[in-house]
Design a protein around this motif. Structure first.
Motif, mmCIF file in Angstrom:
data_model
loop_
_atom_site.group_PDB
_atom_site.id
_atom_site.type_symbol
_atom_site.label_atom_id
_atom_site.label_comp_id
_atom_site.label_asym_id
_atom_site.label_seq_id
_atom_site.Cartn_x
_atom_site.Cartn_y
_atom_site.Cartn_z
ATOM 1 N N LEU A 1 -25.470 -63.414 96.520
ATOM 2 C CA LEU A 1 -26.094 -62.730 97.667
ATOM 3 C C LEU A 1 -25.632 -61.276 97.747
ATOM 4 C CD1 LEU A 1 -26.076 -65.389 100.552
ATOM 5 C CD2 LEU A 1 -27.694 -65.108 98.695
ATOM 6 N N HIS A 53 -30.970 -62.902 95.590
ATOM 7 C CA HIS A 53 -31.970 -63.695 96.318
ATOM 8 C C HIS A 53 -33.184 -62.867 96.724
ATOM 9 C CE1 HIS A 53 -29.426 -61.764 99.228
ATOM 10 N NE2 HIS A 53 -30.014 -62.301 100.272
ATOM 11 N N LYS A 54 -33.114 -61.555 96.487
ATOM 12 C CA LYS A 54 -34.278 -60.704 96.773
ATOM 13 C C LYS A 54 -34.924 -60.207 95.475
ATOM 14 C CE LYS A 54 -33.204 -60.981 101.210
ATOM 15 N NZ LYS A 54 -33.874 -61.952 102.077
ATOM 16 N N GLY A 90 -36.871 -65.431 100.321
ATOM 17 C CA GLY A 90 -35.680 -64.742 99.838
ATOM 18 C C GLY A 90 -34.406 -65.277 100.449
ATOM 19 N N LEU A 91 -34.354 -66.584 100.630
ATOM 20 C CA LEU A 91 -33.174 -67.225 101.216
ATOM 21 C C LEU A 91 -32.698 -68.326 100.282
ATOM 22 C CD1 LEU A 91 -34.550 -67.655 104.861
ATOM 23 C CD2 LEU A 91 -32.859 -65.958 104.123
ATOM 24 N N VAL A 92 -31.417 -68.653 100.391
ATOM 25 C CA VAL A 92 -30.918 -69.828 99.676
ATOM 26 C C VAL A 92 -30.757 -70.957 100.691
ATOM 27 C CG1 VAL A 92 -29.761 -68.554 97.834
ATOM 28 C CG2 VAL A 92 -28.506 -69.037 99.940
ATOM 29 N N PRO A 93 -30.898 -72.189 100.293
ATOM 30 C CA PRO A 93 -31.060 -72.665 98.916
ATOM 31 C C PRO A 93 -32.519 -72.894 98.523
ATOM 32 C CG PRO A 93 -30.687 -74.538 100.360
ATOM 33 C CD PRO A 93 -30.724 -73.308 101.232
ATOM 34 N N GLU A 134 -36.022 -75.091 102.394
ATOM 35 C CA GLU A 134 -35.662 -75.529 103.750
ATOM 36 C C GLU A 134 -34.608 -76.645 103.661
ATOM 37 O OE1 GLU A 134 -36.222 -73.957 106.569
ATOM 38 O OE2 GLU A 134 -37.424 -72.533 105.437
ATOM 39 N N THR A 135 -33.406 -76.249 104.006
ATOM 40 C CA THR A 135 -32.237 -77.124 103.871
ATOM 41 C C THR A 135 -32.440 -78.514 104.490
ATOM 42 O OG1 THR A 135 -30.955 -75.113 103.990
ATOM 43 C CG2 THR A 135 -29.732 -77.161 104.258
ATOM 44 N N GLN A 139 -28.988 -73.688 113.688
ATOM 45 C CA GLN A 139 -29.037 -72.807 112.512
ATOM 46 C C GLN A 139 -29.629 -71.420 112.843
ATOM 47 O OE1 GLN A 139 -30.125 -74.882 108.888
ATOM 48 N NE2 GLN A 139 -30.349 -72.974 107.766
ATOM 49 N N ARG A 152 -28.175 -67.478 112.513
ATOM 50 C CA ARG A 152 -28.914 -66.368 111.876
ATOM 51 C C ARG A 152 -28.834 -65.131 112.775
ATOM 52 N NH1 ARG A 152 -31.070 -65.470 106.933
ATOM 53 N NH2 ARG A 152 -31.793 -63.363 107.160
ATOM 54 N N TYR A 208 -27.067 -61.810 111.608
ATOM 55 C CA TYR A 208 -28.016 -60.713 111.348
ATOM 56 C C TYR A 208 -28.637 -60.271 112.684
ATOM 57 C CZ TYR A 208 -27.897 -62.848 106.620
ATOM 58 O OH TYR A 208 -27.508 -63.368 105.407
ATOM 59 N N TRP A 215 -19.789 -72.495 108.687
ATOM 60 C CA TRP A 215 -20.284 -71.140 108.980
ATOM 61 C C TRP A 215 -19.570 -70.511 110.181
ATOM 62 C CZ3 TRP A 215 -26.409 -70.899 108.511
ATOM 63 C CH2 TRP A 215 -26.765 -71.138 107.170
HETATM 64 N N1 LIG Z 1 -34.476 -71.955 107.014
HETATM 65 C C1 LIG Z 1 -33.705 -71.750 105.806
HETATM 66 C C2 LIG Z 1 -32.619 -70.741 106.138
HETATM 67 C C3 LIG Z 1 -31.734 -70.493 104.971
HETATM 68 C C4 LIG Z 1 -30.726 -69.396 105.230
HETATM 69 O O1 LIG Z 1 -30.605 -68.857 106.349
HETATM 70 N N2 LIG Z 1 -29.996 -69.041 104.164
HETATM 71 C C5 LIG Z 1 -28.992 -68.029 104.250
HETATM 72 C C6 LIG Z 1 -27.706 -68.674 103.724
HETATM 73 S S1 LIG Z 1 -26.392 -67.581 103.535
HETATM 74 C C7 LIG Z 1 -29.391 -66.847 103.368
HETATM 75 O O2 LIG Z 1 -30.028 -67.052 102.346
HETATM 76 N N3 LIG Z 1 -29.007 -65.625 103.765
HETATM 77 C C8 LIG Z 1 -29.210 -64.462 102.976
HETATM 78 C C9 LIG Z 1 -30.150 -63.444 103.603
HETATM 79 O O3 LIG Z 1 -30.728 -63.702 104.671
HETATM 80 O O4 LIG Z 1 -30.287 -62.358 103.029
HETATM 81 C C10 LIG Z 1 -33.084 -73.067 105.342
HETATM 82 O O5 LIG Z 1 -32.743 -73.888 106.205
HETATM 83 O O6 LIG Z 1 -32.966 -73.292 104.131
#
Ligand SMILES: N[C@@H](CCC(=O)N[C@@H](CS)C(=O)NCC(=O)O)C(=O)O
Length: 195
Positions: free
Chosen positions: A16, A21-22, A33-36, A47-48, A88, A92, A96, A153
């Motif tokens: 990251l 991821h981008k 652009g999110l993990v996982p 979507e986790t 969750q 976020r 952010y 977290w």
């Molecule tokens: N709704 C997504 C949310 C995933 C999420 O928030 N991932 C964070 C984990 S650190 C992420 O990728 N953050 C990096 C970013 O937003 O740039 C899920 O549940 O998979």
């Protein structure tokens, strides 16, 4: 969940900090652009909470699924959605704050988010107050994986989740699990697990 079910999988680390991821290649898999992202039979799945429920369903023998018809099914769905929809997103907003509130309102947004995260943990602590080992009772199920990740977290927040009395005991129990130790080892994470 992948480790605990014994599923065959390959871990591909996404850095990251380097914003991998981008990258165009990753965005093709996960346009948010999110993990996982879990790639199953060549198809990306995101979507986790959905991934956890699906894996639990695919590996019923591991015992993490709560199938339709089970007396705990309503609670199972309620809890998964509460974790994914309420707790969750509050994280976020905490991590952010400018994303939702704009740079000028960061501090206020972060304060609101912190209060939301804490309110959610207060509700979860109350659910554990009867001495149950896991969120739905004596059996570990999919929401326990999500809740444990979300508890982690909070480790550097003003009130980490394990400061709540029942969550503290719950998290200590989860930290003893080989699966959780193994995921830290594989991902090179050292914080929290040994605390
Ligand atoms: N709704 C997504 C949310 C995933 C999420 O928030 N991932 C964070 C984990 S650190 C992420 O990728 N953050 C990096 C970013 O937003 O740039 C899920 O549940 O998979």
């Amino acid at each position: 969940m992948l480790i605990e079910t014994g599923a065959a999988f390959e871990l591909v680390a996404v850095d990251l900090e380097k914003r991998e991821h981008k990258s165009a290649a990753y965005l093709k898999l996960n346009p948010s652009g999110l993990v996982p992202t879990l790639v199953v039979d060549g198809e990306p799945f995101t979507e986790t909470a959905a991934i956890l429920m699906w894996l639990a369903e695919q590996h019923k023998e591991a015992g993490f699924d709560v199938a339709p018809g089970d007396r705990l099914r309503r609670r199972y769905l309620q809890l998964m959605l509460f974790l994914a929809n309420t707790l969750q997103p509050a994280y976020r907003l905490y991590f952010y704050p400018a994303e939702a509130a704009g740079a000028a309102n960061e501090a206020a947004a972060k304060g609101m988010a912190c209060a939301r995260v804490e309110a959610a943990w207060t509700m979860i602590d109350a659910q554990l107050a009867d001495g149950r080992a896991f969120l739905l009772g004596d059996k570990m199920t999919a929401p326990d994986f999500l809740a444990t990740m979300l508890a982690r977290w909070s480790r550097n927040m003003p009130k980490p989740a394990d400061r709540w009395p029942h969550i503290g005991a719950y998290v200590a129990r989860m930290k003893m699990r080989d699966g959780l130790k193994e995921v830290h080892r594989r991902e090179g994470l050292t914080e929290w697990i040994s605390a």
